[in-house]
Design an enzyme around this catalytic site. Sequence first.
Site, PDB file in Angstrom:
ATOM      1  N   ASP A 171      37.184   7.322  46.104  1.00 57.52           N
ATOM      2  CA  ASP A 171      37.012   6.529  47.282  1.00 57.52           C
ATOM      3  C   ASP A 171      37.061   7.319  48.539  1.00 57.52           C
ATOM      4  O   ASP A 171      36.380   7.307  49.502  1.00 57.52           O
ATOM      5  CB  ASP A 171      38.221   5.740  47.159  1.00 57.52           C
ATOM      6  CG  ASP A 171      37.994   4.334  46.296  1.00 57.52           C
ATOM      7  OD1 ASP A 171      37.011   4.709  45.412  1.00 57.52           O
ATOM      8  OD2 ASP A 171      39.178   3.827  46.042  1.00 57.52           O
ATOM      9  N   SER A 196      40.955  10.206  43.936  1.00 59.53           N
ATOM     10  CA  SER A 196      39.892   9.112  43.978  1.00 59.53           C
ATOM     11  C   SER A 196      38.698   9.312  44.597  1.00 59.53           C
ATOM     12  O   SER A 196      38.767  10.081  45.518  1.00 59.53           O
ATOM     13  CB  SER A 196      40.579   7.860  44.444  1.00 59.53           C
ATOM     14  OG  SER A 196      39.708   6.943  44.447  1.00 59.53           O
ATOM     15  N   LYS A 248      47.042   2.292  47.152  1.00 58.50           N
ATOM     16  CA  LYS A 248      47.957   1.849  46.131  1.00 58.50           C
ATOM     17  C   LYS A 248      49.261   2.628  46.101  1.00 58.50           C
ATOM     18  O   LYS A 248      49.201   3.863  46.424  1.00 58.50           O
ATOM     19  CB  LYS A 248      47.212   1.906  44.696  1.00 58.50           C
ATOM     20  CG  LYS A 248      45.889   1.320  44.876  1.00 58.50           C
ATOM     21  CD  LYS A 248      45.290   1.660  43.257  1.00 58.50           C
ATOM     22  CE  LYS A 248      43.742   0.840  43.149  1.00 58.50           C
ATOM     23  NZ  LYS A 248      42.611   1.142  44.112  1.00 58.50           N
ATOM     24  N   GLU A 252      34.269  -5.322  46.272  1.00 61.23           N
ATOM     25  CA  GLU A 252      34.232  -4.843  45.083  1.00 61.23           C
ATOM     26  C   GLU A 252      34.442  -5.426  43.826  1.00 61.23           C
ATOM     27  O   GLU A 252      35.531  -6.388  43.946  1.00 61.23           O
ATOM     28  CB  GLU A 252      35.289  -3.663  45.057  1.00 61.23           C
ATOM     29  CG  GLU A 252      36.808  -3.872  45.050  1.00 61.23           C
ATOM     30  CD  GLU A 252      37.608  -3.009  44.835  1.00 61.23           C
ATOM     31  OE1 GLU A 252      37.133  -1.839  44.097  1.00 61.23           O
ATOM     32  OE2 GLU A 252      38.743  -3.242  44.852  1.00 61.23           O
TER      33      GLU A 252
END
Length: 304
Positions: free
Chosen positions: A138, A136, A155, A21
């Site tokens: 993701d 998220s 995170k 990324e």
Amino acid sequence: MRVSDEVQNALERNTPVVAIESAIIRSTGDKDIRLAKYNTAMDILGKLGVTPAVCAIIKGELVIGAGIEECEQLAFELDPLKTGRRDIPYMCSEQKSGLTTVSATMFMARRAGIRTVVTGAIGGVHREVHSSLDISSDLEALTEDDVVVACSGAKAILDLPKTLEYLETKNVPVIGCGTNEFTGYYTRSNLPLECRMDEPMQIAKMLNKKWDLELSGGAVVVADLSAEAKAVDHGAINELVNSAIDAAEKQGVVGKAVTPFLQKYLAERSDGELERLAEFAFAESLKLSGRLAVALASSAVDDV
């Protein structure tokens, strides 16, 4: 979509490739070290015989295998937007430049035929989800794109138990490579993982079986950070994160600006120690991604 010659040649030869990324090159506000993670990725993956493929959007074009000059532009000259998967149509139609997050990188990797993606830590369920509904993209992308994401957990600013629960609900395997515990990027979470595999080839065989059975979606593989993570006071990190969240609310920070704000706050309040640990965690994730890519390429040859 533009795939660099180096990446295209590697794919045609069925040699290992890892998608990276591009958001990593703007993970810090210090211009002197903005490209440090880019250079780390090139070095670590190169030594493992793996072709790095930095994913980015440059003037509306999906680029897989962005070079150093393009990444320098994204780091310094342009004003790139943090780009998730949902933003891709807008970025392309308006010919904008963007740094890809995990969700966008997974989409681009799958389109190019790359099965391994690396990041420092995935996004997840935010701590204030009951009021913000902030989850998220993701996690949702992991249900759709048949790729494996090598990382150091999620995170630390997130609600880690809820993040793991969400992944279970969405049938996304979470595998500890040499570890029994999920991590919060640079700190322990005390959350056990049900699936542990110590060798990348074991993981590659499991992933191939998953995809052979047409069980769509990807997987998360967590690097072993036990030595470094054990040295971090998990309780102190939580207190610092809660302080950062309070500061963001007071300053009216919302949306995509929240995560960069919290990360900067944590780095400053820890005198750079958490940033150092984050760099260590990213390096470990890179090593893991390279080994996984090698294993997947090798297993593909064995199946022919």
